[in-house]
Design an enzyme around this catalytic site. Structure first.
Site: not given
Length: 374
Positions: A177, A181, A255, A286, A311, A359, A361
């Site tokens: 997805r 917004r 990675r 970035r 990066e 991964y 957060d």
């Protein structure tokens, strides 16, 4: 009698939070880490009076009041709100995709109804081109989710830099997805709580590990602690899960990111903490301007210099830091086999991004540790 209740391998958020909880319960704990510092990837390095996120930008966000109250009981968090910008060949777009993005992409679009109609038109075009079949790769999947204009400028080349592969060669399931917004809100996260520890993440790690015995520059597999049962009742392992098992099923792929950090003799270089570069014109993905995580308003200009980190996403090689699990069929299947093996390891807890090959957060890591029965 063994010397410790828990030997914890790794002092990142999982290991440090576990150590804190164990100490609160009166347990004897030893934390070892192969790096020369504590804190894992949330470690900050002070440069020009600025807390530099040495291993990449870390922004704490959560919907859990329990987790938010927990971290704020250790160190006060500031009001930083993540509002990244995308730079496509000099054109600037707000992220995530919102009404500001759509108006910049299509100047004639001013309302949510107009934006949705534009996206739906392009999505329908992409779906029709598949002639009834499902998307076979990431490019087809993304086109069906947001259409050609957003894909071209904000997804395609950025994703190819991240993965080092053409979007047509990446599996469709990587993008399940894409957030769209229909509001003029540049806040990247929908969570209720968001911020950065005042004084940097080292303050959080110091609070978690206060009073805990810690040893740095110790490689678990090359140390006496490899035979951990001599020293502790239980092991908390946050290193790579395949390394723990001697890679006997094969090596998992990662990675990684290379950072090029520099000081600029100006108080404000890019006006934002995070700017993504979404074209191949720039080799980096970035640029992070670290002072904007903790300095606001006039405070930015009170500091005459600024620190930037470019990066570069790249393939992992031996000796580099593993950052992101490779989300493809081979690695997902192999990781699951290792996780099955881990269930049979008595008195061993596998935790964190490396230990679970997932991964995470930051907040979910803390929430996970808080839920463990010690």
């Amino acid at each position: 009698m063994k010397q410790y209740d828990y030997l914890i391998v790794g002092s990142g958020l999982f290991g440090a939070t576990f150590a804190y909880r164990a100490k609160q319960l009166g347990k004897k704990v030893l934390v070892i880490d192969k790096r020369p510092h504590l804190g894992g990837n949330v470690y900050c390095e002070k440069m020009e009076g600025i807390n530099v996120h040495k291993y990449g930008a870390h922004i704490f966000h959560t919907n859990s009041k329990k987790v938010w109250d927990f971290v704020n009981s250790l160190v006060e968090f500031n009001r930083y709100t993540n509002c990244p910008i995308a730079n496509y060949k000099g054109e600037l777009y707000n992220l995530p995709f919102n009404m500001n993005t759509f108006n910049r992409m299509w100047p004639e679009v001013h309302t949510p109804i107009q934006a949705q109609a534009k996206i739906d038109e392009q999505k329908a075009e992409a779906v029709a081109s598949l002639k009834g079949r499902k998307p076979r790769n990431l490019e087809e999947q993304a086109l069906c989710l947001v259409g050609k204009d957003i894909f071209k400028k904000l997804i395609k080349e950025y994703t190819e830099k991240q993965w080092g592969r053409d979007c047509k060669d990446l599996p469709a399931f990587i993008i399940k997805r894409l957030p769209v917004r229909m509001v003029f809100d540049n806040n990247y996260f929908n969570d209720c709580y968001q911020g950065i520890p005042i004084g940097g993440y080292n303050k959080l790690i110091e609070a978690l590990l206060d009073g805990v015995e810690c040893i740095t520059e110790v490689d678990f597999f090359k140390s006496k602690y490899k035979t951990w049962k001599k020293y502790a009742d239980k092991l908390v392992y946050t290193g790579p899960i395949d390394e723990y098992f001697g890679y006997k099923l094969g090596k998992l792929d990662w990675r990684t990111v290379i950072f090029k950090t520099r000081v600029e003799g100006t108080p404000n270089y890019q006006g934002n903490a995070v700017i993504n570069y979404t074209s191949h014109n720039e080799p980096y993905t970035r640029i992070i301007e670290h002072k904007h995580f903790e300095m606001f308003g006039q405070e930015v200009y009170d500091s005459p210099k600024t620190v930037l980190s470019e990066e570069y996403s790249t393939e992992y090689k031996e000796g580099m830091e593993p950052y992101y699990p490779v989300n493809d069929e081979r690695n997902n299947a192999l990781a699951e086999e290792y996780r099955k093996l881990s269930l049979h390891e008595d008195n061993v807890i596998f935790g964190g991004r490396l230990g679970q090959y997932k991964y995470y957060d930051m907040a979910p890591i803390i929430e996970q540790v808080l839920s463990i029965q010690l």
